[in-house]
Motif scaffolding. Structure first.
Motif, PDB file in Angstrom:
ATOM      1  N   LEU A 210       4.753  -3.382  96.347  1.00  0.00           N
ATOM      2  CA  LEU A 210       4.395  -2.979  97.702  1.00  0.00           C
ATOM      3  C   LEU A 210       5.592  -2.325  98.400  1.00  0.00           C
ATOM      4  O   LEU A 210       6.697  -2.286  97.874  1.00  0.00           O
ATOM      5  N   VAL A 211       5.360  -1.799  99.593  1.00  0.00           N
ATOM      6  CA  VAL A 211       6.419  -1.167 100.371  1.00  0.00           C
ATOM      7  C   VAL A 211       6.411  -1.738 101.779  1.00  0.00           C
ATOM      8  O   VAL A 211       5.549  -2.541 102.138  1.00  0.00           O
ATOM      9  N   THR A 212       7.362  -1.311 102.564  1.00  0.00           N
ATOM     10  CA  THR A 212       7.414  -1.715 103.965  1.00  0.00           C
ATOM     11  C   THR A 212       7.966  -0.548 104.766  1.00  0.00           C
ATOM     12  O   THR A 212       8.155   0.551 104.232  1.00  0.00           O
ATOM     13  N   GLY A 213       8.224  -0.772 106.052  1.00  0.00           N
ATOM     14  CA  GLY A 213       8.734   0.296 106.891  1.00  0.00           C
ATOM     15  C   GLY A 213      10.251   0.392 106.822  1.00  0.00           C
ATOM     16  O   GLY A 213      10.914  -0.336 106.084  1.00  0.00           O
ATOM     17  N   GLY A 214      10.821   1.302 107.608  1.00  0.00           N
ATOM     18  CA  GLY A 214      12.264   1.440 107.709  1.00  0.00           C
ATOM     19  C   GLY A 214      12.909   1.977 106.440  1.00  0.00           C
ATOM     20  O   GLY A 214      12.236   2.438 105.508  1.00  0.00           O
ATOM     21  N   THR A 215      14.226   1.900 106.395  1.00  0.00           N
ATOM     22  CA  THR A 215      14.945   2.394 105.225  1.00  0.00           C
ATOM     23  C   THR A 215      14.682   1.537 103.995  1.00  0.00           C
ATOM     24  O   THR A 215      14.786   2.025 102.868  1.00  0.00           O
ATOM     25  N   ALA A 216      14.338   0.270 104.196  1.00  0.00           N
ATOM     26  CA  ALA A 216      13.988  -0.582 103.054  1.00  0.00           C
ATOM     27  C   ALA A 216      12.738  -0.046 102.366  1.00  0.00           C
ATOM     28  O   ALA A 216      12.655  -0.013 101.129  1.00  0.00           O
ATOM     29  N   GLY A 217      11.761   0.380 103.161  1.00  0.00           N
ATOM     30  CA  GLY A 217      10.539   0.947 102.591  1.00  0.00           C
ATOM     31  C   GLY A 217      10.804   2.247 101.860  1.00  0.00           C
ATOM     32  O   GLY A 217      10.262   2.483 100.766  1.00  0.00           O
ATOM     33  N   LEU A 218      11.640   3.099 102.456  1.00  0.00           N
ATOM     34  CA  LEU A 218      11.992   4.357 101.797  1.00  0.00           C
ATOM     35  C   LEU A 218      12.719   4.086 100.482  1.00  0.00           C
ATOM     36  O   LEU A 218      12.461   4.750  99.461  1.00  0.00           O
ATOM     37  N   ALA A 219      13.626   3.107 100.488  1.00  0.00           N
ATOM     38  CA  ALA A 219      14.356   2.757  99.271  1.00  0.00           C
ATOM     39  C   ALA A 219      13.413   2.230  98.190  1.00  0.00           C
ATOM     40  O   ALA A 219      13.573   2.534  96.996  1.00  0.00           O
ATOM     41  N   LEU A 220      12.414   1.447  98.589  1.00  0.00           N
ATOM     42  CA  LEU A 220      11.440   0.933  97.621  1.00  0.00           C
ATOM     43  C   LEU A 220      10.641   2.067  97.002  1.00  0.00           C
ATOM     44  O   LEU A 220      10.445   2.116  95.777  1.00  0.00           O
ATOM     45  N   ILE A 221      10.166   3.004  97.831  1.00  0.00           N
ATOM     46  CA  ILE A 221       9.392   4.132  97.310  1.00  0.00           C
ATOM     47  C   ILE A 221      10.224   4.936  96.317  1.00  0.00           C
ATOM     48  O   ILE A 221       9.757   5.288  95.228  1.00  0.00           O
ATOM     49  N   LEU A 222      11.468   5.237  96.698  1.00  0.00           N
ATOM     50  CA  LEU A 222      12.336   6.009  95.810  1.00  0.00           C
ATOM     51  C   LEU A 222      12.633   5.253  94.517  1.00  0.00           C
ATOM     52  O   LEU A 222      12.727   5.852  93.443  1.00  0.00           O
ATOM     53  N   SER A 223      12.772   3.932  94.618  1.00  0.00           N
ATOM     54  CA  SER A 223      13.034   3.144  93.402  1.00  0.00           C
ATOM     55  C   SER A 223      11.823   3.138  92.482  1.00  0.00           C
ATOM     56  O   SER A 223      11.981   3.139  91.250  1.00  0.00           O
ATOM     57  N   TYR A 224      10.602   3.138  93.045  1.00  0.00           N
ATOM     58  CA  TYR A 224       9.400   3.183  92.219  1.00  0.00           C
ATOM     59  C   TYR A 224       9.283   4.532  91.507  1.00  0.00           C
ATOM     60  O   TYR A 224       8.869   4.602  90.349  1.00  0.00           O
ATOM     61  N   VAL A 225       9.640   5.608  92.211  1.00  0.00           N
ATOM     62  CA  VAL A 225       9.499   6.958  91.661  1.00  0.00           C
ATOM     63  C   VAL A 225      10.592   7.260  90.638  1.00  0.00           C
ATOM     64  O   VAL A 225      10.327   7.833  89.571  1.00  0.00           O
ATOM     65  N   THR A 226      11.823   6.879  90.953  1.00  0.00           N
ATOM     66  CA  THR A 226      12.967   7.238  90.104  1.00  0.00           C
ATOM     67  C   THR A 226      13.351   6.155  89.104  1.00  0.00           C
ATOM     68  O   THR A 226      14.061   6.435  88.142  1.00  0.00           O
ATOM     69  N   HIS A 227      12.899   4.910  89.367  1.00  0.00           N
ATOM     70  CA  HIS A 227      13.279   3.735  88.563  1.00  0.00           C
ATOM     71  C   HIS A 227      14.769   3.416  88.697  1.00  0.00           C
ATOM     72  O   HIS A 227      15.340   2.743  87.835  1.00  0.00           O
ATOM     73  N   TRP A 228      15.383   3.922  89.759  1.00  0.00           N
ATOM     74  CA  TRP A 228      16.765   3.561  90.055  1.00  0.00           C
ATOM     75  C   TRP A 228      16.806   2.221  90.767  1.00  0.00           C
ATOM     76  O   TRP A 228      15.786   1.706  91.230  1.00  0.00           O
ATOM     77  N   SER A 229      17.980   1.662  90.884  1.00  0.00           N
ATOM     78  CA  SER A 229      18.168   0.378  91.539  1.00  0.00           C
ATOM     79  C   SER A 229      17.811   0.440  93.020  1.00  0.00           C
ATOM     80  O   SER A 229      18.321   1.302  93.757  1.00  0.00           O
ATOM     81  N   PHE A 230      16.944  -0.479  93.464  1.00  0.00           N
ATOM     82  CA  PHE A 230      16.607  -0.544  94.884  1.00  0.00           C
ATOM     83  C   PHE A 230      17.849  -0.791  95.720  1.00  0.00           C
ATOM     84  O   PHE A 230      18.061  -0.146  96.749  1.00  0.00           O
ATOM     85  N   GLY A 231      18.687  -1.736  95.276  1.00  0.00           N
ATOM     86  CA  GLY A 231      19.873  -2.087  96.047  1.00  0.00           C
ATOM     87  C   GLY A 231      20.801  -0.903  96.257  1.00  0.00           C
ATOM     88  O   GLY A 231      21.321  -0.682  97.351  1.00  0.00           O
TER      89      GLY A 231
END
Length: 204
Positions: A39-60
């Protein structure tokens, strides 16, 4: 003695540090549960989650890098102490979120449960961060500046950003995953709305 005449109380450095670490751990745990359900959420945390799902890079790593430009805004909006605390908490959450992956392995989790538990856990974590003058950086800082400078409500800035973010999530995620994500965001905001009252606090 009249409450207005009492000397103002402040946290010690150790009290601030332990408070920020504990609150960051609570927020990171909520994000870990959210990520386990995809799942995702708002803010930069949500953007980071989306990018991590697409790129498979580290969320952190993504979360940390995305927030770098916002530290200048943090300094501008609230000064050096707030800027440093925001840097600390974003760093803590970034590291803890990745540390939890091998330590708390979740092979299956109901998305509704993940959304609600995320909202509660991260909501409590954010309350702790607010209490110790920390933040998770990002759009919320810009929202405060826009409100102070132009009178545009911070809540509207955050809402507009999150609506765009969830719309983007719909292009890469099933609609029901986005719907559960929205539930998590609602629970998070309710937790903060009902419990964040600065006039209840004594120590700063």
């Amino acid at each position: 003695m009249d409450a207005d005449l009492r000397p103002e109380k402040h946290y010690t450095l150790f009290e601030d540090l332990q408070g920020l670490v504990i609150a960051s751990a609570q927020a990171a745990l909520g994000l870990h549960l959210l990520r386990a359900a995809g799942l995702v959420t708002g803010g930069t945390a949500g953007l980071a989650l989306i990018l991590s799902y697409v790129t498979h890079w580290s969320f952190g790593a993504i979360f940390f890098v995305i927030n770098i430009p916002f530290y200048g805004f943090a300094y501008y909006a609230r000064g050096m102490v707030f800027c440093i605390k925001s840097l600390m908490t974003v760093t803590f959450v970034s590291l803890m979120a990745e540390a939890l992956k091998p330590l708390v392995q979740i092979t299956a989790i109901n998305p509704a449960a993940a959304a609600v538990l995320f909202g509660v856990s991260t909501g409590v974590g954010l309350l702790g961060l607010f209490r110790h003058s920390g933040s998770l950086g990002g759009v919320s800082i810009v929202a405060v500046i826009l409100q102070d400078k132009f009178g545009f409500k911070a809540g509207w800035t955050q809402t507009i950003h999150d609506l765009i973010l969830f719309a983007a999530a719909l292009t890469i995620m099933p609609w029901h995953q986005v719907a559960w994500s929205l539930l998590g965001a609602v629970v998070l905001n309710v937790v903060i709305a009902f419990n964040h009252r600065r006039d209840w606090y004594i120590v700063t």
